[in-house]
Scaffold this motif. Structure first.
Motif, mmCIF file in Angstrom:
data_model
loop_
_atom_site.group_PDB
_atom_site.id
_atom_site.type_symbol
_atom_site.label_atom_id
_atom_site.label_comp_id
_atom_site.label_asym_id
_atom_site.label_seq_id
_atom_site.Cartn_x
_atom_site.Cartn_y
_atom_site.Cartn_z
ATOM 1 N N VAL A 91 0.975 -1.222 0.012
ATOM 2 C CA VAL A 91 0.050 -0.077 0.109
ATOM 3 C C VAL A 91 0.847 1.294 -0.028
ATOM 4 O O VAL A 91 1.777 1.231 0.921
ATOM 5 N N ALA A 92 0.824 1.838 -0.852
ATOM 6 C CA ALA A 92 1.658 3.251 -1.022
ATOM 7 C C ALA A 92 0.779 4.541 -1.514
ATOM 8 O O ALA A 92 -0.081 4.353 -2.389
ATOM 9 N N THR A 93 1.293 5.362 -1.022
ATOM 10 C CA THR A 93 0.533 6.763 -1.427
ATOM 11 C C THR A 93 0.556 7.157 -2.776
ATOM 12 O O THR A 93 1.505 6.942 -3.586
ATOM 13 N N SER A 94 -0.620 7.472 -3.223
ATOM 14 C CA SER A 94 -0.990 7.460 -4.674
ATOM 15 C C SER A 94 -0.326 8.914 -5.038
ATOM 16 O O SER A 94 -1.059 9.835 -4.377
ATOM 17 N N PHE A 95 0.257 9.149 -6.349
ATOM 18 C CA PHE A 95 0.795 10.283 -6.429
ATOM 19 C C PHE A 95 -0.338 10.820 -7.781
ATOM 20 O O PHE A 95 -0.261 12.065 -8.275
ATOM 21 N N TYR A 96 -1.116 10.266 -8.251
ATOM 22 C CA TYR A 96 -1.858 10.297 -9.134
ATOM 23 C C TYR A 96 -3.458 10.582 -8.978
ATOM 24 O O TYR A 96 -3.619 10.207 -7.722
ATOM 25 N N GLY A 97 -4.320 11.150 -9.906
ATOM 26 C CA GLY A 97 -5.668 11.418 -9.658
ATOM 27 C C GLY A 97 -6.354 9.919 -8.859
ATOM 28 O O GLY A 97 -6.847 9.959 -7.876
ATOM 29 N N THR A 98 -6.219 9.033 -9.942
ATOM 30 C CA THR A 98 -7.030 7.582 -9.415
ATOM 31 C C THR A 98 -6.109 6.765 -8.820
ATOM 32 O O THR A 98 -5.006 6.434 -9.438
ATOM 33 N N PRO A 99 -6.321 6.409 -7.658
ATOM 34 C CA PRO A 99 -5.130 5.326 -7.056
ATOM 35 C C PRO A 99 -5.311 4.100 -7.899
ATOM 36 O O PRO A 99 -6.302 3.725 -8.210
ATOM 37 N N GLN A 100 -4.264 3.277 -8.000
ATOM 38 C CA GLN A 100 -4.071 2.232 -8.637
ATOM 39 C C GLN A 100 -4.276 0.915 -7.888
ATOM 40 O O GLN A 100 -3.970 0.891 -6.713
ATOM 41 N N ASP A 128 -2.270 3.730 -3.526
ATOM 42 C CA ASP A 128 -2.272 2.657 -4.678
ATOM 43 C C ASP A 128 -2.332 1.407 -3.808
ATOM 44 O O ASP A 128 -1.620 1.115 -2.857
ATOM 45 N N VAL A 129 -2.827 0.135 -4.448
ATOM 46 C CA VAL A 129 -2.508 -1.002 -3.581
ATOM 47 C C VAL A 129 -2.337 -2.174 -4.754
ATOM 48 O O VAL A 129 -2.846 -2.169 -5.785
ATOM 49 N N PHE A 130 -1.307 -2.805 -4.255
ATOM 50 C CA PHE A 130 -0.594 -3.944 -5.359
ATOM 51 C C PHE A 130 -0.764 -5.254 -4.642
ATOM 52 O O PHE A 130 -0.373 -5.267 -3.461
ATOM 53 N N VAL A 131 -1.384 -6.226 -5.165
ATOM 54 C CA VAL A 131 -1.341 -7.491 -4.665
ATOM 55 C C VAL A 131 -0.667 -8.454 -5.446
ATOM 56 O O VAL A 131 -1.076 -8.773 -6.792
ATOM 57 N N THR A 132 -0.142 -9.375 -4.900
ATOM 58 C CA THR A 132 0.564 -10.723 -5.627
ATOM 59 C C THR A 132 0.263 -11.821 -5.004
ATOM 60 O O THR A 132 0.222 -11.949 -3.710
ATOM 61 N N VAL A 133 0.323 -12.914 -5.626
ATOM 62 C CA VAL A 133 0.345 -14.288 -5.005
ATOM 63 C C VAL A 133 1.682 -14.976 -5.362
ATOM 64 O O VAL A 133 1.830 -14.924 -6.544
ATOM 65 N N THR A 134 2.131 -15.588 -4.241
ATOM 66 C CA THR A 134 3.357 -16.193 -4.833
ATOM 67 C C THR A 134 3.247 -17.551 -5.423
ATOM 68 O O THR A 134 2.066 -18.162 -5.477
#
Ligand code: TYD
Ligand code: MG
Length: 501
Positions: free
Chosen positions: A328-337, A367-373
């Motif tokens: 989870v990271a601060t979003s720098f663009y209008g729409t969070p990814q 922004d939220v990024f998710v991965t599965v190992t």
């Protein structure tokens, strides 16, 4: 007289949708069935001729055609031959098929280029031939020599394994008629073509007609036919959708091209469940079965870090432990990814909304990024709690307590719902040295597993309150570089929570 001609289907022009297989007598700009534009393809005039030929040519071994040709009769009078499955010797493969290769079946094996389809099929061909079965391996993509080289890499090459490099359907059917194999592998269906049809190999009508002819061959001869099929960029099997409807089973070989794990799963299976999956590792000598996938998937886990959680996903009859990673990271663009790999993005959106409204995490500007190992794709609700914990853990920079398994489906109200076979999941974790399992409160009493502390959780909020360790300072990369040499020390080190041993 004229009426009869008019009624005959082959005389009329006839079109089908290359996306969904819907058929129409007239050309259409937009498919009335699926709504796709410009997908009308003209069906070959002599549609089914090769199919009929194939049906006539193979006097079925069991004495009657498997499909068609008899008219209605009482179902109860249909004799059931002991449909003996042939165990292939590839355990994981058999499991996915539902217990071995079914004679007379036609199976589509699909996956991205380079994922290992040809390798898997050649291994199957070798093991079946070694068991004394007649196997014909048809390659339209590689030369005999290339196939031989690959086969040598995979193991001893049995004498009874036949190879044919051919792209002409009639020639393939002819060869199969002469050699009467138990198993035919066609690598790939997109390279085959019928000479009397317009359109090159791989075109919608060629793929469709060739598959149909091979279907009739399989049903008539009782040979099992495996078709390798390429997928398009968006992951669908190239060629008409109808291909998937025609075959008895569709298997997908999946994985990240540059990672070594491969997962084989059935998207359709007339002879078994579609939930089983087989796990392989690509090695120098082909695909090796992974005996303990949970252990393999977690083997790269280094200590505990904020943003990771271990879940037990029920895949068919067995639970698989996998690590979920969230950032989870601060979003720098209008729409969070919101970017996911191996997890349904809509499910993620739902869980983020629950975290926002029921737990109060302000994720709207992140922004939220998710991965599965392991390159696995999860689509099982029992993994919800783990994902919610991983996201909360990353957001708060507090790792999930070490040795914790998270099991539970999250409802819109933020409560945890019961999941299937919770004890089996916890047992799998215990076997791998986990010491704690968070399970939905209503099910906690059902779980008794030696060495495991069961933490009943009623809501996501409660789970986050109880299962996150102490905050870890996240140093920006610049600060770490400027710090003492120790700054680059063990990654797991500073992340240990109070639950660490
Ligand atoms: P392949 O079976 O040709 O893939 P597909 O038919 O799905 O396109 O597999 C190709 C990859 O697998 C290639 O990158 C080389 C690798 N490979 C191995 O790592 N070990 C092996 O023993 C073999 C035969 C291939
Ligand atoms: Mg190939």
């Amino acid at each position: 007289m004229a009426k009869a001609t008019k009624g005959s289907r082959a005389e009329r022009p006839h079109f089908f949708c290359s996306a969904c297989g819907h058929e129409e007598a007239r050309w259409f700009g937009r498919c009335p069935a699926c709504g796709a534009w410009n997908t009308a393809a003209e069906a070959p005039r002599a549609a089914g001729a090769a199919g009929r030929g194939a049906r006539a040519r193979w006097a079925p071994r069991t004495g009657e055609a498997a499909v068609g040709g008899r008219g209605p009769r009482p179902l109860a009078h249909v004799e059931v031959g002991a449909a003996q499955r042939l165990p292939s010797g590839l355990r994981e493969f058999d499991r996915v098929l539902g217990g071995g290769v079914m004679p007379g079946s036609i199976v589509l094996v699909s996956g991205d280029p380079g994922i290992g389809k040809s390798t898997l099929m050649l291994q199957l061909a070798e093991t079946l031939a070694a068991l004394g079965r007649g196997v014909l391996y048809v390659s339209g993509e590689e030369s005999e020599e290339q196939v031989r080289l690959r086969a040598g890499r995979l193991g001893p090459v049995p004498g009874s394994l036949l190879v044919l490099t051919e792209t002409d359907l009639e020639a393939v059917l002819e060869a199969a008629a002469q050699t009467r194999p138990d198993i035919v592998v066609v690598d790939s269906i997109q390279t085959l073509a019928r000479a009397d049809l317009e359109g090159g190999p791989g075109s919608v009508s060629q793929v469709r007609e060739c598959a149909l002819a091979l279907l009739h061959f399989a049903k008539g001869s009782r040979a099992a036919v495996f078709l390798v099929g390429h997928v398009t960029k968006d992951g669908a099997v190239a060629g008409p959708r109808v291909l998937e409807h025609m075959v008895d089973a569709v298997l997908y070989l999946e994985g990240e091209r540059y990672q070594h794990y491969r997962v084989l799963r059935a998207a359709k299976n007339r002879f078994g469940s579609t939930h089983e999956l087989g796990v392989y590792e690509m090695t120098d000598s082909g695909l090796q079965e992974v005996a303990n996938p949970s252990q393999a998937f977690l083997s790269e886990r280094r200590g505990v870090e904020p943003g990771t959680a271990v879940v037990a996903s029920l895949e068919g009859t067995r639970p698989l432990l996998v690590e979920l990673q969230a950032l989870v990271a601060t979003s720098f663009y209008g729409t969070p990814q919101r970017v996911t790999s191996g997890f349904d993005p809509r499910r993620l959106a739902l869980l983020l909304a629950v975290l926002e409204r029921r737990v109060g995490l302000r994720l709207g500007r992140h922004d939220v990024f998710v991965t599965v190992t392991g390159g696995l794709t999860l689509d099982e609700p029992g993994t919800d709690l783990g994902l919610a914990l991983a996201v909360a853990s990353s957001y708060r920079s507090r790792p999930v307590l070490e040795g914790t398994l998270a099991v539970g489906e999250v409802s819109l109200s933020g409560e945890l719902r019961r999941v299937a076979r919770v004890e089996a999941r916890v047992r799998e974790a215990a076997a791998l040295g986990f010491r704690r399992a968070a399970v939905p409160a209503p099910q906690a009493a059902d779980v008794r597993v030696a060495g495991i502390e069961v933490v009943p959780v009623a809501t996501v909020r409660e789970a986050i309150g109880e299962l996150l360790g102490a905050k870890v300072e996240v140093r920006p990369p610049g600060a770490a570089a400027a710090g003492a040499p120790g700054a680059a020390a063990p990654r797991g080190g500073p992340a240990r929570g109070p639950g660490a041993p």
